[in-house]
Every structure is written in C-alpha cells, then in structure tokens.
Scaffold this motif. Sequence first.
Motif, PDB file in Angstrom:
ATOM      1  N   HIS A 115       0.859  -1.307   0.115  1.00 12.95           N
ATOM      2  CA  HIS A 115       0.129  -0.209  -0.039  1.00 12.95           C
ATOM      3  C   HIS A 115       0.887   1.215   0.071  1.00 12.95           C
ATOM      4  CE1 HIS A 115      -3.997  -1.383  -0.017  1.00 12.95           C
ATOM      5  NE2 HIS A 115      -3.853  -2.193   0.985  1.00 12.95           N
ATOM      6  N   PRO A 197     -19.422  -3.294   0.046  1.00  9.53           N
ATOM      7  CA  PRO A 197     -18.610  -2.630   0.874  1.00  9.53           C
ATOM      8  C   PRO A 197     -19.068  -1.150   1.570  1.00  9.53           C
ATOM      9  CG  PRO A 197     -17.136  -2.445  -0.857  1.00  9.53           C
ATOM     10  CD  PRO A 197     -18.337  -3.156  -1.340  1.00  9.53           C
ATOM     11  N   PRO A 200     -17.594   3.086  -0.086  1.00 12.25           N
ATOM     12  CA  PRO A 200     -18.160   3.778  -1.184  1.00 12.25           C
ATOM     13  C   PRO A 200     -19.550   4.309  -0.996  1.00 12.25           C
ATOM     14  CG  PRO A 200     -17.010   1.752  -1.799  1.00 12.25           C
ATOM     15  CD  PRO A 200     -17.086   1.697  -0.110  1.00 12.25           C
ATOM     16  N   CYS A 315      -9.377   6.438  -0.902  1.00 13.00           N
ATOM     17  CA  CYS A 315     -10.534   6.570  -1.984  1.00 13.00           C
ATOM     18  C   CYS A 315     -11.515   7.627  -1.410  1.00 13.00           C
ATOM     19  CB  CYS A 315     -11.334   5.262  -2.686  1.00 13.00           C
ATOM     20  SG  CYS A 315     -10.321   4.388  -3.153  1.00 13.00           S
ATOM     21  N   ASN A 316     -11.851   7.843  -0.140  1.00 15.41           N
ATOM     22  CA  ASN A 316     -12.789   8.619   0.428  1.00 15.41           C
ATOM     23  C   ASN A 316     -12.660  10.013  -0.229  1.00 15.41           C
ATOM     24  OD1 ASN A 316     -14.075  10.471   2.659  1.00 15.41           O
ATOM     25  ND2 ASN A 316     -15.243   8.715   2.526  1.00 15.41           N
TER      26      ASN A 316
HETATM   27  O1  KG4 Z   1      -7.080  -1.505   0.580  1.00 23.21           O
HETATM   28  P1  KG4 Z   1      -8.489  -2.423   0.721  1.00 23.21           P
HETATM   29  O2  KG4 Z   1      -9.228  -2.736  -0.743  1.00 23.21           O
HETATM   30  O3  KG4 Z   1      -8.591  -3.556   1.362  1.00 23.21           O
HETATM   31  C1  KG4 Z   1      -7.919  -3.750   2.609  1.00 23.21           C
HETATM   32  O4  KG4 Z   1      -6.697  -4.011   2.550  1.00 23.21           O
HETATM   33  O5  KG4 Z   1      -8.722  -3.985   3.830  1.00 23.21           O
HETATM   34  O6  KG4 Z   1      -9.647  -1.390   1.143  1.00 23.21           O
HETATM   35  C2  KG4 Z   1     -11.049  -1.867   1.635  1.00 23.21           C
HETATM   36  C3  KG4 Z   1     -11.666  -0.828   2.314  1.00 23.21           C
HETATM   37  C4  KG4 Z   1     -13.333  -1.240   2.751  1.00 23.21           C
HETATM   38  O7  KG4 Z   1     -13.578  -1.198   4.133  1.00 23.21           O
HETATM   39  C5  KG4 Z   1     -14.073  -0.110   2.013  1.00 23.21           C
HETATM   40  O8  KG4 Z   1     -15.322  -0.017   2.636  1.00 23.21           O
HETATM   41  C6  KG4 Z   1     -13.056   0.955   2.174  1.00 23.21           C
HETATM   42  O9  KG4 Z   1     -11.738   0.331   1.943  1.00 23.21           O
HETATM   43  N1  KG4 Z   1     -13.311   2.152   1.194  1.00 23.21           N
HETATM   44  C7  KG4 Z   1     -13.958   3.284   1.357  1.00 23.21           C
HETATM   45  C8  KG4 Z   1     -14.318   3.780   0.269  1.00 23.21           C
HETATM   46  N2  KG4 Z   1     -13.596   2.994  -0.590  1.00 23.21           N
HETATM   47  C9  KG4 Z   1     -13.367   1.882  -0.161  1.00 23.21           C
HETATM   48  N3  KG4 Z   1     -14.215   3.862   2.566  1.00 23.21           N
HETATM   49  C10 KG4 Z   1     -14.457   5.044   2.600  1.00 23.21           C
HETATM   50  N4  KG4 Z   1     -14.802   5.744   1.400  1.00 23.21           N
HETATM   51  C11 KG4 Z   1     -14.548   5.183   0.342  1.00 23.21           C
HETATM   52  N5  KG4 Z   1     -14.956   5.810  -0.816  1.00 23.21           N
END
Ligand code: KG4
Length: 377
Positions: A115, A197, A200, A315-316
């Motif tokens: 990451h 999830p 998003p 991404c938020n």
């Molecule tokens: O990095 P990732 O793909 O997997 C892990 O290593 O955990 O992150 C996934 C996480 C999920 O909890 C998802 O709800 C969150 O990232 N996520 C976000 C957004 N896009 C993905 N959280 C807040 N806002 C977003 N736009």
Amino acid sequence: MLVLGIESSCDETAAALVSEGAKVLSSVVASQILTHAKYGGIVPELASREHLRKIEPVVNEACQRARVVIGDVDGVAVTEGPGLIGSLLVGLVYGKALALALSKPLVGVNHLEGHIHAVLLENSMDRLAGKPVEEPQLPAATLVVSGGHTSLFLVEAGRSPTNSCPVFNYKRLGHTRDDAAGEAFDKVAKLLALGYPGGPVIDQLARWGDAQAVDFGRIKMKGNPLDFSFSGLKTAVLYRVRGTALVAEAEQRRAWRQARESASADELRAHCSQATLDLIASFQNAVVRDLLERTLAAADAAQVDSIFVSGGVACNSLLRARFAEGSRARGFRVFFPSPALCTDNAAMIAAAGYYKLQAGQLADATLTAYASFPLGT
Ligand code: KG4
Ligand code: ZN
C-alpha cells in the motif's frame, strides 16, 4: 526488470506486471464483492475458494494485457501477510510454484508495504506520462487506512548493505487498537442496511447529509496519541439508531435491497431519511477528522515534508479534500495513489517487490504466509 505481482490477502484476486518498479503494464483485479455482499462481510472460506478459481485466469489475463508471456518475467513478488490465511496461501503458493518452475527469483512482500509503494508507483506513472508532478520526499509520514488496517508509519529511504541498492525502512508510529477505519465504515453501512462494502456507499450518500448534525466529539486515546480507535464511534452510531425510527427504516431498506441485485447511490438515497443521511455524514466527518489530526500530528513530530495516504479508505472524497486542505495549511505536501491503486491490487506488490529483488532480499522455498505480519519496527 519485469516483475509479476500477486495479491490475494483478502477478497481480491490480483495479478500485475510492472516494469522497473515504475510502469504498470497490466493490473488485473478480480473482486469477490458479489460473493460476500449477501453476507454483509467477507466469509473467509468462500474467499479462499474464489481465489483458487481465479488465480490462474487472473495471472494469464495480466500477461495477455501486458502482451508478455510468463517466461518474460524476471521475478515474482507475492503478498506474504497480513491477511486471511487461507486467502494468502493461494496466491503465495501459486507464486512460489511459478517462480520455481520458471527458475526466477521470488520475494515476499508485506501487504502494508505494498500500500505504501502504491504512492510512489502512482508518482512514477504520472512522471512517465509527462504530467507535472511534485517529488515525494522521504522520510514521509504515511497513513495506511483500509478495511483491515489503520496505521501510521515513518517511511525512510536507505541502501542495501550488500549491494547499496535502494531499500525502505519503516517505523510504526501508531495503529488502531480495535477496528480499522474501513471496517467501521463497513459495519455502520451494515447496521443501516446500506450494502457492502460500506465505504463507497457512505462516501456518496454523505454528500446529501449534514456533517455537523451529530456531534460525535473527538476520539480520545490514552497512551500513544498516534494510535486509533474506531469501535467507540461505531457504537455511538448504534446508540443513535437503537430505539428510534431509523431501525424500521433500515429494515425496510434491507427488504428493498434484498429484492434487487444492485442499487445506485441515487436509488438508495430515495430510501434514506434525512436523519440517516445526516448520521452517516456526521460519522464520516468524525472518522476523517480523526485520521487527519493524528496524521498531521505524526508529520509534525517527525518533521517531514511529505505525507502519504493509501489503502481503500484513501479513496474517500471527503478524506482526500480534507487532507489536501489540512496538509497545505500546515506546510506539508500530501500524496495519494489514484483510487485503483488505493484499494487492493497487485501492481503495488510488484512495485514493492522490485526493490527487494534488486536489493537481493530473496525468498526461498520455505516462504510462507502469516495472518498477522507487522511491518517495521
Ligand atoms: O485496501 P482495501 O481494498 O482492502 C484492505 O486491505 O482492507 O480496502 C477496503 C476498504 C473497505 O473497508 C471499504 O469500505 C473501504 O476500503 N473503502 C472506502 C471507500 N472505498 C473503499 N471507505 C471510505 N470511502 C471510500 N470511498
Ligand atoms: Zn489492503
């Protein structure tokens, strides 16, 4: 040097080909969201089985898209942890077998290191594309914020003692003591029947809510002020819902969602009261404020110039805007990967692996996966 990256630590089966640690030739991600969505979270056994089905087609597709054959690969980088052990093992064993069969070097990469490298990879890609880019400076304060992790690191540049190739050192400054930030997004979305999830969906719906409507207060930490805790905030949301009309509203939404395959944010919004929209906007605001304040505190304490933010939650849209403003106001420069490199992918594993291959930090046939695998000291 052409590196094949393989990532399978959670619910994404991913393979990528990256040249010189800087140019993504292909990045294929097979998401399992549809498999797990009906359970409102990841089912580890189903995740392992999906990885088994997908790993070979995903690696083949990565080669096809990059227009290379597997024999062109100079090294294989696999995620060795942390993550779901069954999921990790699929990618790791596949990568190990491939490296052995091809007689190519193999390296294990920590998922969190991947990451972090996504930030540097994005920067290299922009530079190669001729975009005007700022140069990230190391050491950098780095927030890795995802569904499984919320940690602050100091990332330093070093040299390999054996061949003086660049290497990276990581100091862990703080981490979550309970839920990861993404996990809190996912659990709040589950409570309110908004889908999986949750991040998003909440990101999009929160635009129609009043972020000041509910004052959750600041999250207080005893001990290390650079640690995080999101379970109290998640419980505070639960208390705001319990015993109110929001429960029946969530039940109606659950029934409406179960009757259809997918729902757009606009459609979901039509099934949310203003009170629900205000609650999630306030929750998101509280999470982002906490992440920003602790990251700025880490950057201040470490006296760095650059802040890196990576992982799915990076991404938020509110987080990106607040970090951009907050960093500028305090004289820091902030770097994010593009959304496709923020969420789990194998290009970041190949990019991190490239430096390990160059520095000769090779794995042998004893390489194995670890569910818990801390990064740095
Ligand atoms: O990095 P990732 O793909 O997997 C892990 O290593 O955990 O992150 C996934 C996480 C999920 O909890 C998802 O709800 C969150 O990232 N996520 C976000 C957004 N896009 C993905 N959280 C807040 N806002 C977003 N736009
Ligand atoms: Zn991740």
